[in-house]
Enzyme design. Structure first.
Site, PDB file in Angstrom:
ATOM      1  N   CYS B  90     -31.584 -11.023   2.477  1.00 49.94           N
ATOM      2  CA  CYS B  90     -30.231 -11.085   1.912  1.00 49.94           C
ATOM      3  C   CYS B  90     -29.362  -9.970   2.505  1.00 49.94           C
ATOM      4  CB  CYS B  90     -30.271 -11.067   0.388  1.00 49.94           C
ATOM      5  SG  CYS B  90     -28.749 -11.690  -0.345  1.00 49.94           S
ATOM      6  N   HIS B 191     -33.461 -15.981  -0.277  1.00 52.53           N
ATOM      7  CA  HIS B 191     -34.502 -15.192  -0.944  1.00 52.53           C
ATOM      8  C   HIS B 191     -35.833 -15.927  -0.906  1.00 52.53           C
ATOM      9  CE1 HIS B 191     -31.994 -12.022  -2.731  1.00 52.53           C
ATOM     10  NE2 HIS B 191     -31.037 -12.938  -2.668  1.00 52.53           N
ATOM     11  N   GLU B 193     -38.572 -14.848  -1.869  1.00 51.85           N
ATOM     12  CA  GLU B 193     -39.309 -14.501  -3.100  1.00 51.85           C
ATOM     13  C   GLU B 193     -38.852 -15.317  -4.302  1.00 51.85           C
ATOM     14  OE1 GLU B 193     -36.852 -12.823  -1.821  1.00 51.85           O
ATOM     15  OE2 GLU B 193     -35.740 -11.681  -3.313  1.00 51.85           O
TER      16      GLU B 193
END
Lengths: 251, 209
Positions: B90, B191, B193
């Site tokens: 990001c 992202h 994650e």
């Protein structure tokens, strides 16, 4: 293409899910972590926890739930309910929440939005707005829709965006629980007014309501609770339906 | 040898969830690796992999890095001089650029040439928030990225100077680089994650570099 998001909302009280999924063989059906995991594995684009604990003491339990969920669920997690301060927000984000949803706290002191979005970034500040129609215009309600603030809804939405909110969770108190569909009028009005994304909430009963929410309400995301928990249809049912109607969803 | 993955803590955003996703990948795939969060630049010396996360404004993030004495120098040693596996996520990806025009004009790390610019918002909601598709555009990278949906939240994008540094693109009003790469250095606008199984798959491939 950016996809329309489908978000299941779980009510958590004193660390347990109330009004949660009651159709799967979860090891512990009252465990918020289990339920979040189930939805994440079954097509949810994000998860929303709404903490409805009555006492301050019991609200502390949400922190450990968020911690456990963040270790098991790898899609965005929003936590709302009972957030009073910047400190509350920080604790939730630290525990692993990706976004927090604030409502009454923002109405009490709108500067909370500004401080929180500057400090943590707009992307993690969702402002929940509960509205009711009175004499042809919409008014903002606080405290779970019980208190009329007298504030005109569209004006409030504009202000909230200006203060730095990243997203709006718009719930129609007239429609919530009725299963008669979203309030498309206020939804499209909000969507046209704002440049930040709008999540529609309150009123879903039929699968068609999701479609209307996107097409007529111009919502960017759709939130629902009971229709998913009681397995009236699944998130994937909704997504397949929307896809068939040429709305982009993540399948 | 055991891999040591360091997630750089410089006061930006929620890095705990990044750590949790790496831990999950290590556990699930039984990898000989460990993930730690550290604000100590010296720690990078012993790391095999480094992750630079980032949330919020470019300027604040860059200042956060600068405020830790020796951090930028050690990052540079790790990723540029020693060419070890590096992931920017990001705003951590955007910091790799030369400059950013987010609220003024700010210098970045300059590892991958280009500038950070505002996404044109013609009739589109900002930020670009939610799940969107990545498309491979031909640039070769060691990691193969699956063309599917990943979770994005941003209003600015990496305008890459060299086409060869663009691995994937994503469409939101314009086609913008969603993954940039230069040898061992990777930058992801989305992202991983927070991108379910496909995100964890990318993390696994990164750890295995």
């Amino acid at each position: 293409m950016l996809k329309t998001r489908i978000i299941p909302c779980l009510d958590v009280k004193d660390g347990r899910v109330v009004k949660g999924i009651n159709f799967v063989d979860l090891i512990d059906a009252g465990d918020p972590v289990e339920q979040a995991k189930f939805y994440s594995e079954n097509g949810a684009d994000e998860i929303c926890f709404l903490d409805i604990s009555a006492s301050l003491e019991n609200r502390e339990t949400i922190i450990s739930i968020v911690e456990k969920t963040a270790a098991e669920v790898f899609i965005p997690l929003t936590v709302g309910g009972g957030i009073r301060s910047i400190n509350n927000i920080q604790n939730l984000l630290k525990a692993g929440a990706d976004k927090v949803s604030i409502n009454s706290a923002a109405l009490n002191d709108p500067n909370v939005i500004k401080i929180a979005s500057q400090y943590f970034g707009s992307q993690c500040i969702v402002v929940a707005v509960d509205v009711k129609k009175n004499n042809n215009h919409w008014t903002v309600y606080s405290h779970g829709g019980t208190k009329n603030t007298g504030i005109e809804a569209i004006q409030w939405l504009r202000k909230v965006e200006e203060l730095g909110a990243g997203e709006i969770l718009l719930t129609s108190m007239d429609k919530d629980g009725t299963k008669s569909g979203f309030d498309l009028e206020v939804l499209s009005l909000a969507s046209k007014t704002l440049s930040i994304p709008v999540i529609a909430s309150g009123g879903v009963g039929k699968i068609e309501h999701f479609y209307e929410g996107v097409i007529k309400g111009q919502a960017n995301a759709l939130l629902a609770a009971s229709v998913f928990h009681f397995n009236e249809f699944s998130i994937m049912d909704v997504k397949h339906y929307l896809k068939q109607k040429n709305i982009e969803v993540r399948i | 040898m055991k891999r040591l993955i360091t997630i750089v803590d410089y006061g930006s955003g929620n890095i705990l969830s990044a750590k949790k996703s790496f831990s999950k990948v290590i556990e699930k795939n039984n990898l000989n690796a460990e993930v730690v969060i550290s604000e100590n630049p010296k720690f990078l010396k012993n790391s095999s992999h480094v992750v630079l996360p980032g949330q919020g404004a470019f300027k604040t993030c860059m200042e956060g890095l600068k405020n830790i004495p020796g951090m930028i120098e050690e990052l540079d040693n790790f990723a540029v001089k020693r060419a070890r596996p590096f992931f920017g996520i990001c705003v951590g990806m955007q910091l790799l650029a030369d400059t950013s025009s987010e609220n003024g004009n700010h210098a970045g790390l300059g590892w991958i040439h280009g500038s950070i610019e505002k996404l044109p918002s013609v009739d589109l909601k900002m930020p670009h928030m939610g799940w969107n598709t990545i498309k491979n555009v031909g640039s070769k990278s060691k990691i193969i990225f699956r063309e599917t949906d990943y979770y994005f939240v941003h209003s600015y994008y990496f305008n890459c100077k060299k086409r060869e540094n663009v691995v994937t693109e994503t469409y939101y009003g314009i086609n913008f680089p969603s993954i940039v790469n230069k040898e061992n250095i990777y930058g992801l606008q989305f992202h991983p994650e927070k991108s379910s199984d496909q995100g964890l798959e990318i993390i696994k491939n990164f750890i295995c570099l």
